[in-house]
Design an enzyme around this catalytic site. Sequence first.
Site, mmCIF file in Angstrom:
data_model
loop_
_atom_site.group_PDB
_atom_site.id
_atom_site.type_symbol
_atom_site.label_atom_id
_atom_site.label_comp_id
_atom_site.label_asym_id
_atom_site.label_seq_id
_atom_site.Cartn_x
_atom_site.Cartn_y
_atom_site.Cartn_z
ATOM 1 N N LYS A 54 0.829 -1.202 0.000
ATOM 2 C CA LYS A 54 0.000 0.000 0.000
ATOM 3 C C LYS A 54 0.866 1.254 0.000
ATOM 4 O O LYS A 54 0.599 2.214 -0.743
ATOM 5 C CB LYS A 54 -0.936 -0.033 1.221
ATOM 6 C CG LYS A 54 -2.005 -1.105 1.133
ATOM 7 C CD LYS A 54 -2.674 -1.381 2.469
ATOM 8 C CE LYS A 54 -3.652 -2.527 2.347
ATOM 9 N NZ LYS A 54 -4.244 -2.946 3.643
ATOM 10 N N GLN A 98 -4.231 -1.574 9.859
ATOM 11 C CA GLN A 98 -4.135 -2.900 9.263
ATOM 12 C C GLN A 98 -4.674 -3.968 10.218
ATOM 13 O O GLN A 98 -4.292 -4.028 11.378
ATOM 14 C CB GLN A 98 -2.682 -3.209 8.907
ATOM 15 C CG GLN A 98 -2.484 -4.546 8.225
ATOM 16 C CD GLN A 98 -3.173 -4.606 6.862
ATOM 17 O OE1 GLN A 98 -3.089 -3.667 6.074
ATOM 18 N NE2 GLN A 98 -3.843 -5.711 6.592
ATOM 19 N N ASP A 121 -10.866 2.959 4.425
ATOM 20 C CA ASP A 121 -11.170 1.533 4.307
ATOM 21 C C ASP A 121 -12.673 1.290 4.214
ATOM 22 O O ASP A 121 -13.106 0.201 3.824
ATOM 23 C CB ASP A 121 -10.601 0.769 5.511
ATOM 24 C CG ASP A 121 -9.438 -0.137 5.143
ATOM 25 O OD1 ASP A 121 -9.263 -0.415 3.939
ATOM 26 O OD2 ASP A 121 -8.709 -0.581 6.049
#
Length: 295
Positions: A54, A98, A121
């Site tokens: 990412k 994460q 997200d």
Amino acid sequence: MPATIISGSAIARTIRQEIAAELTAIKEHHGLIPGLATILVGEDPASQSYVAAKNKTAHTLGIHSEQITLPATTSEEELLRIVEQCNRNSAIHGILVQLPLPRHIDEARVLFAIDPAKDVDGFHPVNAGKMMLGQHCFLPCTPNGILELLQRTGIETAGAEVVVVGRSNIVGKPVANLMLQKRLGGNATVTVCHTRTRDMAAHTRRADILIVAAGVAKMIKAEQIKAGAVIIDVGVNRIGRTATGKAILAGDVDYDDVLNQAGAITPVPGGVGPMTITMLMRNTLQAAKQAAGLL
């Protein structure tokens, strides 16, 4: 005749070129550089790999990326404090924590602490609720990537029988909801299968579009799908290592077995995965534009 391969890698490259062009334009005209903070707790190898990918993509596109790496012993309160710092940082437009987190940390509490305007997200209840209602919001990256794959490949979803195998909050539930909605890439009739579904094959064989996100390697075989069906394989399962130590990956669909039965299929790797990271970059761009009043 073998199925058409839906290359997520190729489609992702096209979308990233679009993102890069828009990033150049907003930097030149508004001096705006989107910022993304990625927070990694612990040393899980898969999580480290995902975060590295990412950050590499963000750097390549010209997005400012800050990685915050914390030991597995980090307390929940300390993690919440860092999330709040990111919430207040005007140079950061998107925040990604994460998952999974260490067991002593309440994932829901951490995700809910992220400012919904920086929730790139798409996991915060505010964004999840807006998605459910079909309102403008940050869409979760993997489901959004799946819709982009279908649309950019020219696969008709309106009126299609879609079967989703898996009911996670990250993929199964949101992709089912999005494909049900009256929207581009939606308007489908959707069935969701899970571990308690009786005679799953009776459902999967009915699917025009089969989306598999169950986390079980090679669980879907040729006899479980309809001839000509479109298969979107979300699974990424490590099933071994090569002699040089490289991980051998397999999807939730037995690719070799279904290749001559399906009409189109996403490979693993190179299918849904590249789209997920690309949608994260697009959400970060959107967050920056919203913060600057450009949307």
